[in-house]
Design an enzyme around this catalytic site. Structure first.
Site, short mmCIF file in Angstrom:
data_model
loop_
_atom_site.label_atom_id
_atom_site.label_comp_id
_atom_site.label_asym_id
_atom_site.label_seq_id
_atom_site.Cartn_x
_atom_site.Cartn_y
_atom_site.Cartn_z
N LYS A 121 35.58 29.96 37.45
CA LYS A 121 35.28 31.00 38.20
C LYS A 121 34.59 32.02 37.38
O LYS A 121 33.57 32.66 37.71
CB LYS A 121 36.75 31.76 38.65
CG LYS A 121 37.30 31.02 39.50
CD LYS A 121 38.81 31.43 39.70
CE LYS A 121 39.69 30.77 41.06
NZ LYS A 121 40.99 31.35 40.96
N GLY A 161 46.75 32.44 48.13
CA GLY A 161 47.41 32.42 49.41
C GLY A 161 46.72 31.94 50.69
O GLY A 161 45.50 32.19 50.85
#
Length: 456
Positions: free
Chosen positions: A206, A309
């Protein structure tokens, strides 16, 4: 009733995120159509096994193992398979067919991003990847679009929910790393093999993406310095708490001047670091993520929210789907990625930072002077020193640099003492060499902790 044209959407992967994307595409079709001016038709879902059990009920007729056929019949391809292959091949196939691609695949972008962006530019397609960094948090589009006219100087990010959950449990509940990791696994925040998370690999991917985007420069994954949290101890976390700080695994992307050449470059790195509890990132608890951006004109900005999620990440994916669909309705080529700055990526040794070094030393005359001499020889300036011995009720704080005069660390006659040394800013290479010299010194029994200090 308004008649809309259809845009065909192919979905690759039906895991926790993919299944939620499919569910929302099917259940909110009218709402999407009113936003876009076209109807999104989910033409199929490519999976490895059409009969595999899934948490979300989806029409079985949508499933197929023939990803290529789906891709060639789609206007928009959503890749949520993960991994490098076959995802890379499918994304290239989709882009070369002229389809826009949405992906959440951080590993793919961090390792093959330039190749994929170039393929998109060649055919006028667009590659979207909002969900690849920090889950539901909108950070890619703000960096790429909203802040395109500004100069981003630094990014500090908590971009891995598993490690933040573990470190937060250690801080708030006093758990060991092993106990906190077990809790994370039980709650579904950590995989059975958590190496990618606790080893810092996920955060490094990232960081490569964020740095490339923020600094308009290709930052290869292998140029991102990486340390995970496997060496973080309960004692370090407890000591940080007592000092008004907290330990976080940070992804740091920084525009900086090379101390040797004076030329501008960039740094991307991941490691556990101390930050003051007054810093906004210190208040990021549980499995949440946050990205703190420092821009020249806009100032300090923080983006906070769910870092993972299924349905949360699906929100970011669908935002990209809507953007891609609107582009199809309006027409025109995709916008190419900007990497024209082409700044050099600096080695970790060139980074300027601060350290907190905790030493166990002999409690006898001359030790403090010997330690001070090693630091001075290494070109490291001391900001604070704390000393404690077993017979004291707490640390004694000595402001400023360690004294040069010889003398006992403590008059109590104990065999050992602990020094906690906070340094001023210095080059990482000088700090690391100084730590090595301290470790080799006869007066130092052990170096129990070395942490970088960030966020000031």
């Amino acid at each position: 009733m308004i008649e809309y044209r259809n845009l065909r959407v192919a979905l690759l992967g039906a895991g926790s995120v993919g299944s939620q994307v499919a569910r929302l595409l099917l259940s909110q079709g009218d709402e999407f159509a009113s936003r876009i001016g076209a109807r999104l038709e989910l033409v199929g879902i490519a999976v490895r096994d059409v009969d595999a059990p899934r948490d979300t009920e989806l029409p079985r007729e949508l499933f197929t193992t023939d990803a290529s056929s789906l891709i060639l019949g789609a206007d928009i391809v959503v890749e949520l398979m993960g991994g490098i292959e076959p995802a890379r091949g499918y994304v290239l196939e989709a882009l070369n067919s002229g389809a826009d691609v949405i992906t959440a695949n951080k590993a793919l972008l961090a390792t093959h991003g330039p190749e994929l962006f170039d393929a998109a530019e060649q055919v006028g397609a667009q590659l979207y990847y909002e969900a690849a960094v920090a889950g539901a948090i909108p950070i890619i589009r703000p960096l790429r679009d909203s802040l395109a006219g500004d100069r981003i100087n630094r990014i500090l990010g908590i971009v891995n929910g598993t490690t933040n959950f573990v470190l937060d449990r250690m801080d708030v509940n006093g758990e060991t790393l092993q106990d906190a990791l077990a809790t994370a696994t039980d709650r579904g925040y950590a995989e059975a093999d958590p190496t990618a998370d606790i080893g810092g690999y996920d955060a490094a991917q990232k960081a490569a993406i964020l740095a490339s985007l923020a600094f308009h420069t290709v930052v290869p994954l292998d140029r991102v310095y990486r340390e995970g949290i496997t060496g973080v101890t309960k004692a370090q976390v407890d000591a940080a708490r007592e000092a008004g700080a907290v330990i976080k695994l940070l992804a740091i992307c920084e525009r900086m001047t090379d101390p040797e050449t004076g030329e501008e470059g960039v740094s991307a790195r991941v490691y556990p670091a101390l930050i003051s509890r007054d810093h906004p990132l210190a208040a990021v608890h549980g499995a949440h993520n946050a990205v703190f951006v420092q821009a020249a004109a806009a100032g300090d900005l923080m983006f906070y929210g769910a870092g993972a999620g299924g349905v949360e990440t699906a929100s970011a994916v669908l935002g990209d789907v809507v953007s891609a669909a609107r582009r199809h309705v309006v027409g025109g080529p995709g916008v190419a990625e900007s990497t024209h700055a082409d700044l050099p990526v600096l080695d970790i040794g060139r980074v300027v930072t601060r350290y907190q070094i905790t030493l166990d030393v002999e409690d006898q005359p001359g030790v403090l002077a010997a330690v001070a001499r090693i630091l001075s020889d290494g070109g490291v300036s001391v900001e604070t020193v704390q000393q404690s011995v077993p017979s004291t009720t707490g640390p004694v704080v000595l402001a400023g640099a360690a004294p040069a005069a010889a003398g006992p660390i403590h008059g109590g006659g104990t065999a050992t003492a602990t020094l906690v040394i906070g340094t001023h800013e210095a080059e990482e290479a000088a700090l690391a060499a100084t730590v090595e010299a301290l470790a080799a010194s006869d007066v130092v029994i052990a170096i129990s902790s070395v942490l970088r200090v960030e966020g000031s």
